[in-house]
Design a protein around this motif. Structure first.
Motif, short mmCIF file in Angstrom:
data_model
loop_
_atom_site.label_atom_id
_atom_site.label_comp_id
_atom_site.label_asym_id
_atom_site.label_seq_id
_atom_site.Cartn_x
_atom_site.Cartn_y
_atom_site.Cartn_z
N TYR A 198 75.57 120.61 -3.64
CA TYR A 198 76.47 119.66 -4.30
C TYR A 198 76.52 118.32 -3.56
N LEU A 199 76.55 118.39 -2.22
CA LEU A 199 76.81 117.17 -1.45
C LEU A 199 75.54 116.49 -0.94
N LEU B 283 86.67 119.53 -12.01
CA LEU B 283 86.06 118.98 -13.22
C LEU B 283 87.07 119.14 -14.34
N LEU C 204 77.86 124.69 -1.30
CA LEU C 204 78.55 123.44 -1.64
C LEU C 204 77.95 122.28 -0.87
N GLN D 205 81.76 133.19 -3.60
CA GLN D 205 83.16 133.18 -4.05
C GLN D 205 83.54 134.50 -4.72
N ILE E 260 75.25 115.32 -8.02
CA ILE E 260 74.77 116.65 -8.41
C ILE E 260 74.31 116.67 -9.87
N PHE E 261 74.90 115.85 -10.72
CA PHE E 261 74.47 115.85 -12.12
C PHE E 261 73.09 115.23 -12.26
N ARG F 264 92.71 129.37 -12.46
CA ARG F 264 92.21 128.78 -11.21
C ARG F 264 93.09 127.60 -10.81
N HIS F 265 93.12 127.33 -9.49
CA HIS F 265 93.81 126.13 -9.02
C HIS F 265 93.07 124.88 -9.49
N GLN F 266 91.76 125.00 -9.52
CA GLN F 266 90.92 123.87 -9.93
C GLN F 266 89.80 124.39 -10.78
N VAL G 100 74.78 126.48 -8.03
CA VAL G 100 75.99 127.01 -8.68
C VAL G 100 76.06 128.52 -8.48
N ARG H 181 78.83 130.72 -6.43
CA ARG H 181 79.54 131.75 -7.18
C ARG H 181 79.39 133.12 -6.52
N PRO I 34 81.06 112.68 -13.88
CA PRO I 34 81.62 111.97 -12.73
C PRO I 34 80.60 111.88 -11.61
N THR J 221 86.06 124.35 -11.19
CA THR J 221 84.91 124.03 -10.35
C THR J 221 83.62 124.43 -11.06
N PRO J 222 82.48 123.90 -10.59
CA PRO J 222 81.23 124.11 -11.31
C PRO J 222 80.81 125.58 -11.44
N ASP J 223 81.26 126.42 -10.51
CA ASP J 223 80.83 127.82 -10.59
C ASP J 223 81.42 128.54 -11.80
N LEU J 224 82.36 127.90 -12.51
CA LEU J 224 82.90 128.50 -13.73
C LEU J 224 81.97 128.31 -14.92
N MET K 248 81.34 112.14 -8.41
CA MET K 248 81.71 113.08 -7.36
C MET K 248 81.89 114.46 -7.95
N LEU K 249 81.42 115.45 -7.24
CA LEU K 249 81.58 116.80 -7.74
C LEU K 249 81.75 117.74 -6.57
N THR K 250 82.97 118.04 -6.25
CA THR K 250 83.18 119.09 -5.27
C THR K 250 84.34 119.97 -5.68
N HIS K 251 85.42 119.37 -6.07
CA HIS K 251 86.64 120.15 -6.23
C HIS K 251 87.06 120.36 -7.68
N ASP L 287 80.39 131.34 -16.64
CA ASP L 287 81.33 132.07 -17.51
C ASP L 287 81.46 131.37 -18.86
#
Lengths: 473, 158
Positions: A111-112, B96, A107, A152, A130-131, B46-48, A145, A149, B89, B50-53, B91-94, B56
């Motif tokens: 990402y940052l 989307l 991350l 996680q 990041i985009f 998920r709660h949020q 990514v 993943r 966006p 996030t990009p790791d989805l 910002m991208l951390t938490h 899938d």
């Protein structure tokens, strides 16, 4: 007339922070501060709770590194219980902690920070994210990514949830590892290697173009602190603390969690809710030190895994002693990831890794306990006191971001003084000042829980600049 | 033996501790209970988002996003197609949204589901509380019906 430049909020951080840069009448930078403006209060509201609830309560401090809090908290509870957890439980926790490190570093790096590294500090903010990275180098975006993943998914496999897994408990873990989960994790390892090798290779190609930033991004002599094993290799979950001087001399070694508070003190400053940790014999602020990926690599003689060891040899060639430039946190973070993948693979080959004895049980046998672990951002310490019934009477957490706090503030001032001349600055300059903070990857959610312990100074200022009322507490 | 690929992904979002924000997880639990044994369907909550989805999402033919919204009347159930976002966006951390995830799927993997819909339920309350409000609870049969008919049409290849 003096002028203040405010960067609020500082972007691409975990949490919300603010930087103020104060200029004098000549437009030169007089002072600069990194403010953490959130307040939490976890230490206070845990009072009265049963100690065995602490790991799951403390994990709620942070959605990025809940595992580190789980582990440090469980270890503090085990000190209260006076138990030693089974070997397999220790190995499984180690794997969980490493998986979290990998996902958190992914991350931070991809990402940052990679937008600055790939697109440049002066790139248009509209594309410096990041985009923009995905568009310019999609394979790098995919690697980031996928590594996040990877970490996680291991956390989810072991703890049943990606965020706030309840699997780590005082005494060990709740469930042993199954062969199917072991094999699934092993199946993900080759892709993880490919991704981190890609990132390391790319970073080394671009690192030289940031030499000007290396010179002024929190680049100064300081102490370094982190956990290591008895063989002086990097350790994330057990081991003991080592503190070295700016020249690499060992100032303190083999510090256990129970001894932590004898060596480390915490100061407060009126401009931040985050505490400032320091090495007691040198006092504050002279005893300020750095933790995290850069510190881990500086204090250790080896990583303990072959690929990461080769990278460490190369890393240590960056300086004749400890590497002082905080820009190199990025490099160290990638070596941490490589180490994490290798170590997870090693742990899974442990013949006892599927053993079903993963928990020790006991009641309250001591009225105080402390636990420490390496969080992605650096050393984390939990210290609790309980009554005879096991209810928490006092808790204190020393968080990585607090331990890096003084260095972040010095770094902001160093960069601001270098870049801002005659009161003139551009967006790219302000981004560089922010980027100094991002090298540390601070987690502000974690670091702010000192409510009631720090002075608060509230000033009421009239339109003509006069202080007409103030409150200090 | 290799596992057959999932054709449909149900991707819910929400926090069960914030009253009606828990409607996504509630519907995901319902879907898991009713479709969990079908290899063509995968349910994630998920709660949020996030990009790791994205990986899938890129791997399936159809995706049904489920979320609560404050842009609709309380209890209002809306099923709408989702297109990839044209601008991402900064910002991208938490977090989307569904459009961001589709765009990221396209840009990162060169692949996106043929079908993408968002099932949204209007929130009446987002206070700190476990359980759904009466008005959102009353809307659940309609939301369930939307999930059933959507999956049925996708699995039949319509």
């Amino acid at each position: 007339m003096s002028q203040t430049i405010t960067i609020d909020p500082v972007t691409r951080l975990e949490g919300h922070g603010k930087i103020t840069i104060q200029l004098n009448a000549q437009g030169e930078v007089q002072d600069a501060h990194f403010h953490v403006t959130q307040v939490r209060g976890f230490e206070r509201f845990s009072e009265g709770r049963p100690f065995y609830e602490m790991p799951s309560l403390m994990a709620r401090i942070c959605g990025i590194c809940p595992v580190s809090h789980l582990i440090a908290s469980a270890k503090a509870c085990e000190a209260i219980m006076s138990v030693r957890i089974p070997h397999t439980a220790a190995q499984l926790r180690r794997m969980l902690n490493l998986a979290q490190m990998v996902q958190s570093h992914a991350l931070s790096f991809f990402y940052l920070s990679s937008p600055d590294l790939l697109l440049g500090m002066d790139a248009d903010p509209k594309v410096r994210h990041i985009f923009g990275v995905v568009e310019a180098r999609p394979e790098l975006g995919r690697a980031g990514v996928a590594l996040r993943r990877f970490g996680q998914h291991i956390i989810e496999l072991l703890g049943d949830k990606r965020i706030h897994p309840g699997w780590v408990i005082p005494g060990g873990v709740t469930e042993p590892l199954t062969p199917a989960k072991r094999d699934e994790i092993l199946g993900m390892i080759p892709e993880a290697y490919a991704n981190i090798k890609l990132a390391l290779s790319w970073y080394k190609q671009i690192a030289d173009s940031f030499k000007p930033e290396v010179e002024v991004f929190a680049n100064f002599p300081s102490l370094f602190l982190g956990l290591i094993n008895e063989d002086e290799s990097v350790e994330f979950t057990d081991g003991a603390l080592r503190l070295i001087s700016a020249t690499g001399n060992i100032l303190a070694d083999g510090i256990t969690a129970q001894e932590f508070t004898q060596v480390i003190g915490e100061a407060v400053e009126p401009y931040s809710y985050t505490k400032f940790a320091y090495y007691k014999p040198l006092g504050y602020p002279d005893g300020s030190y750095r933790v995290g990926p850069l510190a881990r690599l500086n204090i250790a003689k080896s990583m303990g895994t072959p690929l990461a060891d080769a990278e460490l040899v190369e890393f240590k060639q960056l300086a004749s002693g400890p590497v002082q430039g905080s820009f190199y946190y990025h490099h160290a973070r990638l070596i941490d990831i490589l180490y994490g993948i290798e170590k997870i693979e090693q742990i899974l080959s442990d013949p006892l890794i599927l053993d079903k004895h993963v928990r020790a049980t006991a009641g309250v046998n001591r009225l105080e306990g402390a636990g420490q672990a390496e969080a992605p951002r650096g050393t984390l310490m939990h210290n609790y006191k309980v009554d005879e019934n096991g209810k928490i009477t006092w808790a204190n957490l020393v968080i990585a971001t607090g331990q890096n706090n003084n260095a972040m503030n010095r770094g902001v001032l160093q960069a601001a003084r270098h870049y801002i001349k005659d009161g003139k600055f551009s967006e790219g300059i302000l981004n560089r000042v922010e980027a100094v903070v991002r090298t540390f990857d601070p987690c502000l959610s974690c670091s702010t829980h000192a409510l009631g312990q720090m002075p608060l100074h509230l000033s009421l200022v009239s339109a003509d600049g006069k202080v007409i009322d103030q409150a200090i507490r | 033996m290799t596992t057959p690929p999932n054709r449909c992904l149900i991707l819910a979002c929400g926090n069960t501790l914030r009253e009606d924000d828990g409607v996504g997880p509630w519907l995901a639990d319902w879907a898991q209970e009713h479709f969990g044994n079908q290899p063509e369907i995968r349910v994630l909550s998920r709660h949020q988002w996030t990009p790791d989805l994205v990986e899938d999402i890129a791997a399936v033919q159809s995706v049904l996003f489920i979320d609560c919204t404050i842009d609709s009347a309380p209890g209002q159930v809306i099923l709408a197609p989702v297109e990839p976002a044209s601008a991402m966006p900064r910002m991208l951390t938490h977090h989307l949204n569904a459009s961001d995830l589709l765009a990221l799927s396209r840009d990162l993997y060169g692949s996106q589901p043929r079908h993408a819909r968002l099932l949204s339920v209007g929130a009446a309350s987002l206070h700190i509380h476990e359980g759904l409000s009466d008005v959102v609870t009353a809307s659940l049969p309609k939301a369930i019906s939307c999930i059933e008919t959507t999956l049925q049409s996708w699995l039949q290849g319509c």
